[in-house]
Each structure stands twice: as C-alpha cells, then as structure tokens.
Design a protein around this motif. Sequence first.
Motif, PDB file in Angstrom:
ATOM      1  N   MET A 136      -0.012  11.148   9.351  1.00 12.86           N
ATOM      2  CA  MET A 136      -1.315  11.607   8.871  1.00 12.86           C
ATOM      3  C   MET A 136      -2.087  10.433   8.280  1.00 12.86           C
ATOM      4  SD  MET A 136      -2.047  14.604   6.104  1.00 12.86           S
ATOM      5  CE  MET A 136      -1.186  15.808   7.071  1.00 12.86           C
ATOM      6  N   LYS A 137      -3.391  10.449   8.501  1.00 12.11           N
ATOM      7  CA  LYS A 137      -4.218   9.360   7.982  1.00 12.11           C
ATOM      8  C   LYS A 137      -4.999   9.873   6.774  1.00 12.11           C
ATOM      9  CE  LYS A 137      -7.408   5.955   9.854  1.00 12.11           C
ATOM     10  NZ  LYS A 137      -8.021   5.503  11.103  1.00 12.11           N
ATOM     11  N   ALA A 138      -5.064   9.015   5.754  1.00 14.19           N
ATOM     12  CA  ALA A 138      -5.855   9.382   4.578  1.00 14.19           C
ATOM     13  C   ALA A 138      -6.925   8.324   4.365  1.00 14.19           C
ATOM     14  CB  ALA A 138      -4.964   9.478   3.355  1.00 14.19           C
ATOM     15  N   ARG A 139      -8.057   8.792   3.869  1.00  9.70           N
ATOM     16  CA  ARG A 139      -9.148   7.860   3.570  1.00  9.70           C
ATOM     17  C   ARG A 139      -9.526   8.095   2.103  1.00  9.70           C
ATOM     18  NH1 ARG A 139     -12.946   9.039   7.940  1.00  9.70           N
ATOM     19  NH2 ARG A 139     -11.649   7.831   9.336  1.00  9.70           N
ATOM     20  N   VAL A 140      -9.510   7.033   1.329  1.00 12.84           N
ATOM     21  CA  VAL A 140      -9.850   7.167  -0.090  1.00 12.84           C
ATOM     22  C   VAL A 140     -11.211   6.521  -0.323  1.00 12.84           C
ATOM     23  CG1 VAL A 140      -9.141   6.651  -2.452  1.00 12.84           C
ATOM     24  CG2 VAL A 140      -7.396   7.033  -0.693  1.00 12.84           C
ATOM     25  N   HIS A 141     -12.135   7.295  -0.869  1.00 10.61           N
ATOM     26  CA  HIS A 141     -13.478   6.777  -1.183  1.00 10.61           C
ATOM     27  C   HIS A 141     -13.527   6.488  -2.669  1.00 10.61           C
ATOM     28  CE1 HIS A 141     -15.205   8.193   2.708  1.00 10.61           C
ATOM     29  NE2 HIS A 141     -14.185   9.027   2.615  1.00 10.61           N
ATOM     30  N   ILE A 142     -13.772   5.241  -3.013  1.00 11.33           N
ATOM     31  CA  ILE A 142     -13.804   4.858  -4.417  1.00 11.33           C
ATOM     32  C   ILE A 142     -15.234   4.480  -4.794  1.00 11.33           C
ATOM     33  CG2 ILE A 142     -12.951   3.203  -6.128  1.00 11.33           C
ATOM     34  CD1 ILE A 142     -10.406   3.078  -4.279  1.00 11.33           C
ATOM     35  N   THR A 143     -15.744   5.137  -5.829  1.00 12.77           N
ATOM     36  CA  THR A 143     -17.131   4.870  -6.242  1.00 12.77           C
ATOM     37  C   THR A 143     -17.155   4.590  -7.741  1.00 12.77           C
ATOM     38  OG1 THR A 143     -17.368   7.261  -6.495  1.00 12.77           O
ATOM     39  CG2 THR A 143     -18.243   6.298  -4.476  1.00 12.77           C
ATOM     40  N   LEU A 144     -18.161   3.859  -8.173  1.00 11.49           N
ATOM     41  CA  LEU A 144     -18.300   3.614  -9.604  1.00 11.49           C
ATOM     42  C   LEU A 144     -18.725   4.904 -10.288  1.00 11.49           C
ATOM     43  CD1 LEU A 144     -20.147   0.188  -9.763  1.00 11.49           C
ATOM     44  CD2 LEU A 144     -17.808   0.668 -10.494  1.00 11.49           C
ATOM     45  N   ARG A 145     -18.191   5.153 -11.459  1.00 12.98           N
ATOM     46  CA  ARG A 145     -18.613   6.337 -12.208  1.00 12.98           C
ATOM     47  C   ARG A 145     -20.108   6.232 -12.501  1.00 12.98           C
ATOM     48  NH1 ARG A 145     -14.349   7.049 -16.980  1.00 12.98           N
ATOM     49  NH2 ARG A 145     -16.162   8.110 -17.794  1.00 12.98           N
TER      50      ARG A 145
ATOM     51  N   LYS B 131      -2.266   5.213  -9.973  1.00 10.50           N
ATOM     52  CA  LYS B 131      -1.448   4.054 -10.347  1.00 10.50           C
ATOM     53  C   LYS B 131      -2.017   2.715  -9.896  1.00 10.50           C
ATOM     54  CE  LYS B 131       2.971   6.317 -10.977  1.00 10.50           C
ATOM     55  NZ  LYS B 131       4.005   6.991 -10.201  1.00 10.50           N
ATOM     56  N   LEU B 132      -2.830   2.704  -8.851  1.00  9.01           N
ATOM     57  CA  LEU B 132      -3.306   1.410  -8.358  1.00  9.01           C
ATOM     58  C   LEU B 132      -4.713   1.418  -7.752  1.00  9.01           C
ATOM     59  CD1 LEU B 132      -2.752  -1.603  -7.607  1.00  9.01           C
ATOM     60  CD2 LEU B 132      -1.769  -0.779  -5.474  1.00  9.01           C
ATOM     61  N   LEU B 133      -4.968   2.372  -6.860  1.00 10.92           N
ATOM     62  CA  LEU B 133      -6.163   2.229  -6.015  1.00 10.92           C
ATOM     63  C   LEU B 133      -7.490   2.302  -6.769  1.00 10.92           C
ATOM     64  CD1 LEU B 133      -5.034   4.267  -2.857  1.00 10.92           C
ATOM     65  CD2 LEU B 133      -4.762   1.832  -3.341  1.00 10.92           C
ATOM     66  N   ALA B 134      -7.532   3.109  -7.842  1.00 13.84           N
ATOM     67  CA  ALA B 134      -8.775   3.225  -8.606  1.00 13.84           C
ATOM     68  C   ALA B 134      -8.506   2.914 -10.071  1.00 13.84           C
ATOM     69  CB  ALA B 134      -9.344   4.632  -8.469  1.00 13.84           C
ATOM     70  N   ASN B 135      -9.530   2.423 -10.756  1.00 15.55           N
ATOM     71  CA  ASN B 135      -9.417   2.208 -12.196  1.00 15.55           C
ATOM     72  C   ASN B 135     -10.259   3.283 -12.889  1.00 15.55           C
ATOM     73  OD1 ASN B 135      -9.747   1.448 -14.854  1.00 15.55           O
ATOM     74  ND2 ASN B 135      -9.891  -0.736 -14.403  1.00 15.55           N
ATOM     75  N   PRO B 136      -9.595   4.250 -13.528  1.00 19.72           N
ATOM     76  CA  PRO B 136     -10.326   5.394 -14.092  1.00 19.72           C
ATOM     77  C   PRO B 136     -11.359   5.005 -15.148  1.00 19.72           C
ATOM     78  CG  PRO B 136      -8.046   5.334 -14.875  1.00 19.72           C
ATOM     79  CD  PRO B 136      -8.165   4.301 -13.804  1.00 19.72           C
TER      80      PRO B 136
ATOM     81  N   ARG C 250      -9.340  -5.204  -7.365  1.00 20.30           N
ATOM     82  CA  ARG C 250     -10.164  -5.431  -8.562  1.00 20.30           C
ATOM     83  C   ARG C 250      -9.540  -6.633  -9.262  1.00 20.30           C
ATOM     84  NH1 ARG C 250      -8.464  -0.219  -8.676  1.00 20.30           N
ATOM     85  NH2 ARG C 250      -6.857  -0.807 -10.186  1.00 20.30           N
ATOM     86  N   SER C 251     -10.336  -7.377 -10.031  1.00 16.52           N
ATOM     87  CA  SER C 251      -9.778  -8.526 -10.754  1.00 16.52           C
ATOM     88  C   SER C 251      -8.629  -8.057 -11.641  1.00 16.52           C
ATOM     89  CB  SER C 251     -10.838  -9.170 -11.638  1.00 16.52           C
ATOM     90  OG  SER C 251     -11.936  -9.555 -10.862  1.00 16.52           O
ATOM     91  N   GLY C 252      -7.472  -8.671 -11.466  1.00 13.79           N
ATOM     92  CA  GLY C 252      -6.329  -8.351 -12.324  1.00 13.79           C
ATOM     93  C   GLY C 252      -5.537  -7.123 -11.899  1.00 13.79           C
ATOM     94  N   ALA C 253      -6.009  -6.405 -10.872  1.00 15.28           N
ATOM     95  CA  ALA C 253      -5.353  -5.139 -10.503  1.00 15.28           C
ATOM     96  C   ALA C 253      -3.952  -5.354  -9.938  1.00 15.28           C
ATOM     97  CB  ALA C 253      -6.208  -4.377  -9.488  1.00 15.28           C
ATOM     98  N   MET C 254      -3.822  -6.300  -9.016  1.00  7.48           N
ATOM     99  CA  MET C 254      -2.518  -6.520  -8.395  1.00  7.48           C
ATOM    100  C   MET C 254      -1.562  -7.172  -9.406  1.00  7.48           C
ATOM    101  SD  MET C 254      -3.597  -5.352  -5.569  1.00  7.48           S
ATOM    102  CE  MET C 254      -2.316  -5.573  -4.390  1.00  7.48           C
TER     103      MET C 254
END
Lengths: 80, 220
Positions: free
Chosen positions: A1-10, A64-69, B58-62
Amino acid sequence: MKARVHITLRPSILDPQGNAIEGALTGLGFEGVSGVRQGKVIELELTETDEAAARSKVEDMCKKLLANPVMENYEIELVG
Amino acid sequence: MKSCVIVFPASNCDRDAAVALEQATGQKPDMVWHGETSLPDTDFILLPGGFSYGDYLRSGAMAGRSPIMQDVVKKAEDGVPVLGICNGFQVLTETGLLPGALMRNAGLEFICGMQTLQVANTQSRFTRGLSDRAFVDFPVAHHDGNYTADQETLNRLEGENLVAFRYVTNPNGSSRNIAGILNEKGNVLGLMPHPERVISPLLGGEDGTAFFATALKEFG
C-alpha cells in the motif's frame, strides 16, 4: 500500500517562503493570488495491507519524525 | 573536568567547539560519533553547529533521532549540562529538550556576521559569569534561526526567566528577539550565535572565552 503524507505549516506560523512565492507570482502578473503557503509531500511504500493498521503506522511516523508538531500539521492519504 | 562534543555527519563547528572547551578546561574533550549508543563519562555535553544530515526534512530533525541522542536526552534529564550551538540548538528543539522551533530566517537569506546580544538572564549557571557585562558580541551564521513558539510558550519563557540571550538588532525574525533559551532546570542552553568563534583576538573577539570559562567553571 502506498501512503502520501502532506505536511503544511500550522496557520499561526508565518511562512516567509510562501510570502516570497506570492510576491514572485504577483511580479509575474498573476492577479488575485493570496495566502500562498509552502509545504511538503512525502510518499511511502508500505508492506502493510490493512488500511487501519497502515494509517496508524504512518500516524506514528508523523509524530516521531515526519512532522514537527510545534510548527506543522499533517494529513495522511492512503493510495491503493 | 571531562567534556564531550557530539559529531554528526556534516557538523562543521565540532573542532572549533573542541578548541573552546580545551581552552576553558585544560583538557581535550571526547569527540563522540553520532552512531554511538552511549556517552563516555562526561560532565558537559556540547552539540555543535553545522548542517547535520544536510538539513534534510527539517534542520536538526535527523540528528535529533541519531542513536547517541537517546543517551544525551537521558543525561540531560539527569542534570548533566548540555550546550547546543546553532545546529545544536535546532537539534535540542527537535528532541524536545527545549521548546519551540527554528524556522527559515524571515529575510530568507543565510546571514553571517557579528551580533550584539543582551545577556537577558544573569542568574543561570550558564550565564551568571557574564553578569558583569550587559552585552556580548557573538557571530551568527545560519539560514534557519528564526525562533518560533506559540504565545503561551513565549510568555512562559519570559515569565520564568528562561531567555538567556536576546538580539539587540533582530537579524532573522526571531520571536521576541530570542537568540538563546534555557530549560526549566537551567542545565540545557541552546543558542543560535557562535561563542566558540570568538575565543581569540585573532578571531575578532574574546567574549566567547569569557562565556566558556565562566560556564564551565560553574559546572566543573
């Protein structure tokens, strides 16, 4: 299965890159453009075949990694 | 006093940091590769500047998810002092040891040059040695130094006196002119400017010498 993650600035986070793009579009003569925001798309190939399990796994990856909340929102799209 | 510098792929201020630590402690720091899983016996941890992992994602993420960081977070929680400079500050926010995030500079350009900083907190163990001076000059060199956090976090940082340094002239759009912040316990400091680049008159200044000498004496 393929997943696509859309990351946007809050919405509360200023996006200087989006602003610069908006300025460039206006400079090129495109009228009536506003609210330009830049984000990113990450595509993943998963061995998981169960949709709910796949979504929960990708959700965990986002946390855990892909987005920074602190500054980003994400949306997960499962593509067949 | 034993200190260490964590080295990530594309760290580029690790050796400058090592010189600054040696100058302050009289002992060469251990250089610890990011792929290690445990730190040597150490009294002070430094996360250096650079562009770890090419700023991918992102800077510092990895770098924040590197194997060694689990032990760095554990030691920080145990009270071992941790100093993150520039990319090191970005790594600290990515691990959650410090709140907020460092976004692209408001002017979108990489900025490089000397900055005058107000010593905003003169009571912390990192900064009280600088209490005889209101300002220090440290250079900056970054593309993503625009400190961002929600209003509640910014109010808390100011209310609890956790802003360590402020820009006198804001070069990058940072919220409330913030150049460096402390954690609640006062054993973790992250700042965008580079004190390790001003440790000799030959480098254009010595305010960094004063910073490292007094901070390491406090923690020694």
